[in-house]
Design an enzyme around this catalytic site. Structure first.
Site, PDB file in Angstrom:
ATOM      1  N   ASN A 125       1.077  -1.372  -0.028  1.00  0.00           N
ATOM      2  CA  ASN A 125       0.429  -0.146   0.016  1.00  0.00           C
ATOM      3  C   ASN A 125       0.314   1.535  -0.531  1.00  0.00           C
ATOM      4  OD1 ASN A 125       0.340  -0.174   2.646  1.00  0.00           O
ATOM      5  ND2 ASN A 125      -1.020   0.751   3.566  1.00  0.00           N
ATOM      6  N   GLY A 159       2.568  -5.538   7.547  1.00  0.00           N
ATOM      7  CA  GLY A 159       1.404  -6.509   6.518  1.00  0.00           C
ATOM      8  C   GLY A 159       0.667  -6.272   7.472  1.00  0.00           C
ATOM      9  N   SER A 160      -0.007  -7.439   7.391  1.00  0.00           N
ATOM     10  CA  SER A 160      -1.584  -8.169   7.706  1.00  0.00           C
ATOM     11  C   SER A 160      -1.218  -8.077   9.193  1.00  0.00           C
ATOM     12  CB  SER A 160      -2.720  -8.889   7.344  1.00  0.00           C
ATOM     13  OG  SER A 160      -1.792 -10.069   7.136  1.00  0.00           O
ATOM     14  N   ALA A 164      -2.512 -10.627  10.453  1.00  0.00           N
ATOM     15  CA  ALA A 164      -2.317 -12.918  10.501  1.00  0.00           C
ATOM     16  C   ALA A 164      -1.199 -12.446  10.337  1.00  0.00           C
ATOM     17  CB  ALA A 164      -4.047 -13.267   9.443  1.00  0.00           C
ATOM     18  N   THR A 165      -0.510 -12.441   8.765  1.00  0.00           N
ATOM     19  CA  THR A 165       0.309 -13.082   8.384  1.00  0.00           C
ATOM     20  C   THR A 165       1.987 -12.306   9.885  1.00  0.00           C
ATOM     21  OG1 THR A 165       0.032 -12.490   6.207  1.00  0.00           O
ATOM     22  CG2 THR A 165       2.474 -12.830   6.503  1.00  0.00           C
ATOM     23  N   GLY A 166       1.612 -11.224  10.340  1.00  0.00           N
ATOM     24  CA  GLY A 166       2.354 -10.781  11.717  1.00  0.00           C
ATOM     25  C   GLY A 166       2.654 -11.694  12.469  1.00  0.00           C
ATOM     26  N   GLU A 208       5.035  -4.033  11.952  1.00  0.00           N
ATOM     27  CA  GLU A 208       3.897  -3.062  11.712  1.00  0.00           C
ATOM     28  C   GLU A 208       2.777  -4.134  10.878  1.00  0.00           C
ATOM     29  OE1 GLU A 208       4.561   0.582  12.610  1.00  0.00           O
ATOM     30  OE2 GLU A 208       6.461  -0.110  13.586  1.00  0.00           O
ATOM     31  N   CYS A 210      -2.774   1.686   6.926  1.00  0.00           N
ATOM     32  CA  CYS A 210      -2.913   0.889   7.767  1.00  0.00           C
ATOM     33  C   CYS A 210      -3.837   2.251   9.013  1.00  0.00           C
ATOM     34  CB  CYS A 210      -1.649   0.413   8.591  1.00  0.00           C
ATOM     35  SG  CYS A 210      -0.624   1.681   8.228  1.00  0.00           S
ATOM     36  N   GLU A 264       8.330   2.537  13.920  1.00  0.00           N
ATOM     37  CA  GLU A 264      10.119   2.818  12.796  1.00  0.00           C
ATOM     38  C   GLU A 264       9.840   4.362  13.420  1.00  0.00           C
ATOM     39  OE1 GLU A 264       8.270   1.261   9.714  1.00  0.00           O
ATOM     40  OE2 GLU A 264       9.595  -0.551  10.017  1.00  0.00           O
TER      41      GLU A 264
HETATM   42  P1  NAD Z   1       0.356  -9.091   3.664  1.00  0.00           P
HETATM   43  O1  NAD Z   1       0.465  -9.523   5.237  1.00  0.00           O
HETATM   44  O2  NAD Z   1      -0.998  -9.967   2.747  1.00  0.00           O
HETATM   45  O3  NAD Z   1       1.968  -9.267   3.112  1.00  0.00           O
HETATM   46  C1  NAD Z   1       2.635  -8.334   3.704  1.00  0.00           C
HETATM   47  C2  NAD Z   1       4.126  -9.333   2.915  1.00  0.00           C
HETATM   48  O4  NAD Z   1       3.955 -10.388   3.767  1.00  0.00           O
HETATM   49  C3  NAD Z   1       3.734  -9.420   1.198  1.00  0.00           C
HETATM   50  O5  NAD Z   1       5.207  -8.777   1.200  1.00  0.00           O
HETATM   51  C4  NAD Z   1       3.833 -10.780   1.213  1.00  0.00           C
HETATM   52  O6  NAD Z   1       3.935 -11.313   0.679  1.00  0.00           O
HETATM   53  C5  NAD Z   1       4.110 -11.018   2.586  1.00  0.00           C
HETATM   54  N1  NAD Z   1       3.682 -12.772   3.465  1.00  0.00           N
HETATM   55  C6  NAD Z   1       3.019 -13.269   3.289  1.00  0.00           C
HETATM   56  N2  NAD Z   1       2.562 -14.989   3.809  1.00  0.00           N
HETATM   57  C7  NAD Z   1       3.844 -14.508   4.511  1.00  0.00           C
HETATM   58  C8  NAD Z   1       4.485 -15.567   5.024  1.00  0.00           C
HETATM   59  N3  NAD Z   1       3.111 -16.662   5.571  1.00  0.00           N
HETATM   60  N4  NAD Z   1       5.810 -15.646   5.807  1.00  0.00           N
HETATM   61  C9  NAD Z   1       6.375 -13.824   5.485  1.00  0.00           C
HETATM   62  N5  NAD Z   1       5.283 -13.091   4.755  1.00  0.00           N
HETATM   63  C10 NAD Z   1       4.792 -12.928   4.140  1.00  0.00           C
HETATM   64  O7  NAD Z   1      -0.379  -7.833   3.963  1.00  0.00           O
HETATM   65  P2  NAD Z   1      -0.629  -6.806   2.307  1.00  0.00           P
HETATM   66  O8  NAD Z   1      -1.872  -7.152   2.191  1.00  0.00           O
HETATM   67  O9  NAD Z   1       0.412  -7.068   1.713  1.00  0.00           O
HETATM   68  O10 NAD Z   1      -0.735  -5.387   3.329  1.00  0.00           O
HETATM   69  C11 NAD Z   1      -1.923  -5.032   3.989  1.00  0.00           C
HETATM   70  C12 NAD Z   1      -2.069  -4.898   5.356  1.00  0.00           C
HETATM   71  O11 NAD Z   1      -0.716  -3.524   6.481  1.00  0.00           O
HETATM   72  C13 NAD Z   1      -2.865  -4.273   6.279  1.00  0.00           C
HETATM   73  O12 NAD Z   1      -3.275  -5.166   7.119  1.00  0.00           O
HETATM   74  C14 NAD Z   1      -2.405  -2.724   6.297  1.00  0.00           C
HETATM   75  O13 NAD Z   1      -2.984  -2.529   7.710  1.00  0.00           O
HETATM   76  C15 NAD Z   1      -1.062  -3.175   7.356  1.00  0.00           C
HETATM   77  N6  NAD Z   1      -0.067  -2.021   6.719  1.00  0.00           N
HETATM   78  C16 NAD Z   1       0.196  -1.703   8.513  1.00  0.00           C
HETATM   79  C17 NAD Z   1       1.276  -0.938   8.242  1.00  0.00           C
HETATM   80  C18 NAD Z   1       1.765   0.014   9.874  1.00  0.00           C
HETATM   81  O14 NAD Z   1       2.577   0.640   9.469  1.00  0.00           O
HETATM   82  N7  NAD Z   1       1.480  -0.764  11.045  1.00  0.00           N
HETATM   83  C19 NAD Z   1       1.406   0.064   7.015  1.00  0.00           C
HETATM   84  C20 NAD Z   1       0.703  -0.209   5.914  1.00  0.00           C
HETATM   85  C21 NAD Z   1      -0.337  -1.154   5.925  1.00  0.00           C
END
Ligand code: NAD
Length: 503
Positions: free
Chosen positions: A167, A242-243, A245-247, A264, A298, A478
């Site tokens: 994003n 990222g999300s 769930a992945t985090g 994050e 986010c 960060e």
């Molecule tokens: P996502 O979790 O689907 O993917 C993020 C990254 O993780 C991608 O590069 C993806 O390929 C990778 N990934 C997917 N599965 C993985 C695994 N099992 N192990 C390791 N890496 C894996 O998230 P997204 O759809 O790309 O991004 C949107 C999410 O990010 C939203 O939840 C948003 O709130 C969050 N976000 C948070 C912040 C913040 O600063 N807190 C900023 C921007 C986005």
């Protein structure tokens, strides 16, 4: 609303839709070991472009090994010599701002206005961090052991794995990449599969500026590649955005390897309007919280809390503001929102329109039309800004991160009630309140359980103010005044008593 104004297929003459892109490992452009590729999608045209490698586990291994080999020399390079390289890199980033902004629009459909701002801030942020590196320091302390001296030094961690979302691909990578490199670490980056090419370009510019081979590596592909990286036993740290769930999976992997981790993650921001608020400003803040990044942020203000005395007035103004929003080609700077970034994201957000229709207690206030149903737009992965009334705390619209321009509206009467309701979420990233009462602002800001609280503003950012989430929104920060804290380790050094005299 506005029509999608520029003819599809002709919008990016500088990028060949049939071009193959490469990963960067050990300073070399490389394909995946097994030659597999995937395609990017221009979400405005809903058309595929480019061929990007899908890294194998062996490719990830090679990238981590290259970063490990490059680490001692990079960590041992004088800060002045590194500063020279960063100066050249930031000059190149300035020169290529328009290209990097347009690339990101091609990849994720965010508006050119937002992506130009994001690309334009890269050089300033690198300059700031590179200069600050000269003040990384430890301390001299007087230990209690007689005749001893001790001091602490900050040393780089080693090899960092950075995994980024789509994003704000370069901005959210920069907040990991720049402090990691500036403080002497080497890095392997896994960009989102939605936005890989802009990251490859950023790293090409790093090499053009003189960053040595192996210091920055890029492996591309989907979540499986991210998992291969975050599970790699030779990482000293994983920096993830990222999300949630992945985090959780990334944190588990880092836990097994005892690697440091910063996360994050997702959010469900509460944007609270008290009865004494400056209503026009509050309405603009609510609109920003709903529309920014087509809601794919986010830090969206996706839960709107309205005091009962001003609910109708605010809603009328907000409805008018959202109905007048210009939707269309993200390359047209007069458009405020573009399409959603991917087909998956479109399915997800429009799926919530169905959830809203199915939930008995939830009612639609405005919006919920998609693509072809929106007059004048009639195409693409678009959705209309949407408001839903969600009095039930269990509504999925109110609890889950939708990541689209969809806000849930909740009415409240008292301060205690709204604080409890705003904190009634697994997330804890951002929140905000609109009031003219400073005592209330101080009180409520203390009670909101989020990493960031905005008072009479929304989405304010600065590189020297920390950004990070609580609860399921993350671990660590960060930016901020000590951007290197999470990329360095404190090491204590002891000097024993003077040995020149009798033993
Ligand atoms: P996502 O979790 O689907 O993917 C993020 C990254 O993780 C991608 O590069 C993806 O390929 C990778 N990934 C997917 N599965 C993985 C695994 N099992 N192990 C390791 N890496 C894996 O998230 P997204 O759809 O790309 O991004 C949107 C999410 O990010 C939203 O939840 C948003 O709130 C969050 N976000 C948070 C912040 C913040 O600063 N807190 C900023 C921007 C986005």
């Amino acid at each position: 609303m506005t029509v999608a104004s520029i003819e599809a297929g002709t919008r990016f003459p500088e990028f060949d839709a049939e071009q193959s892109y490469s990963m960067i490992i050990d300073g070399e452009h490389v394909a995946a070991a097994d030659g597999r590729t995937f395609r990017c999608l221009d979400p405005f045209e809903d058309a595929e472009w480019g061929y990007v490698p899908i890294a194998t586990e062996a490719d990830v291994d090679r990238a981590v090994a290259a970063a490990r080999r490059a680490f001692p020399a990079w960590a041992g390079t004088s800060p002045w010599a590194r500063l020279e390289i960063f100066r050249r890199w930031s000059a190149l980033l300035r020169e290529h701002t328009a290209e990097l902004a347009r690339l990101q629009v091609h990849e994720n459909g965010k508006t050119i206005t937002e992506m130009t701002l994001a690309a334009g801030s890269l050089a300033a942020s690198l300059d700031h961090l590179a200069q600050s590196a000269l003040s990384i320091h430890g301390a001299t302390v007087a230990p209690v052991m007689p005749g001893h001296e001790a001091w602490s030094v900050r040393v780089p961690l080693g090899v960092v794995g950075a995994i980024a979302p789509w994003n704000n691909p370069l901005g959210l990578l920069a907040s990991k990449l720049f402090p990691a490199l500036v403080s002497g670490n080497t890095i392997v980056i896994k960009p989102s599969e939605v936005t890989p090419v802009s990251t490859i370009r950023l790293v090409e510019l790093a090499h053009e500026a003189g960053v040595p081979a192996g210091v920055v590596n890029v492996v591309t592909g989907d979540g499986a590649v991210g998992a291969a990286l975050s599970n790699h036993p030779d990482l000293d740290k994983v920096a993830f955005t990222g999300s949630s769930a992945t985090g959780r999976k990334v944190a588990e992997a880092a836990g097994r390897n005892l690697a440091r981790v910063t996360l994050e993650l997702g959010g469900k921001g509460a944007n609270i309007v008290f009865a004494d608020a400056d209503i026009p400003h509050a309405v603009e803040g609510l609109a920003t919280g709903t529309l920014a990044g087509t809601g794919q942020a986010c830090n969206a203000g996706s839960r709107i809390f309205l005091h009962e005395d001003v609910r109708e007035e605010v809603l009328e103004k907000l409805k008018a503001r959202l109905a007048a929003v210009r939707i269309g080609d993200p390359l047209d700077p007069t458009n405020e929102i573009g399409p959603l970034a991917s087909r998956a994201q479109y399915r997800k957000v429009t799926g919530y329109f169905q959830v809203a229709a199915d939930e008995p207690s939830t009612s639609l206030i405005q919006g919920a039309r998609k693509g072809t149903e929106i007059p004048d737009v009639a195409a693409g992965l678009f959705v209309e800004p949407t408001l839903v009334d969600t009095p039930d705390r269990n509504s999925r619209l109110r609890r889950e991160e939708i990541f689209g321009p969809v806000a849930s509206v909740i009415t409240f009467r008292t301060e205690d009630e709204v604080v409890a309701a705003a904190n009634d979420t697994e997330f804890g990233l951002v929140s905000g309140l609109w009031t003219r009462d400073l005592d209330r602002a101080r009180r409520v800001s203390k009670r909101l359980d989020t990493g960031v609280v905005w008072i009479n503003t929304w989405r304010a950012f600065s590189g020297n103010v920390p950004f990070g989430g609580r609860k399921a929104s993350g671990i660590g920060h960060e930016l901020g005044l000590d951007p290197f804290a999470d990329y360095t380790e404190l090491k204590a050094v002891w000097l024993g008593p003077d040995q020149s005299g009798p033993a």
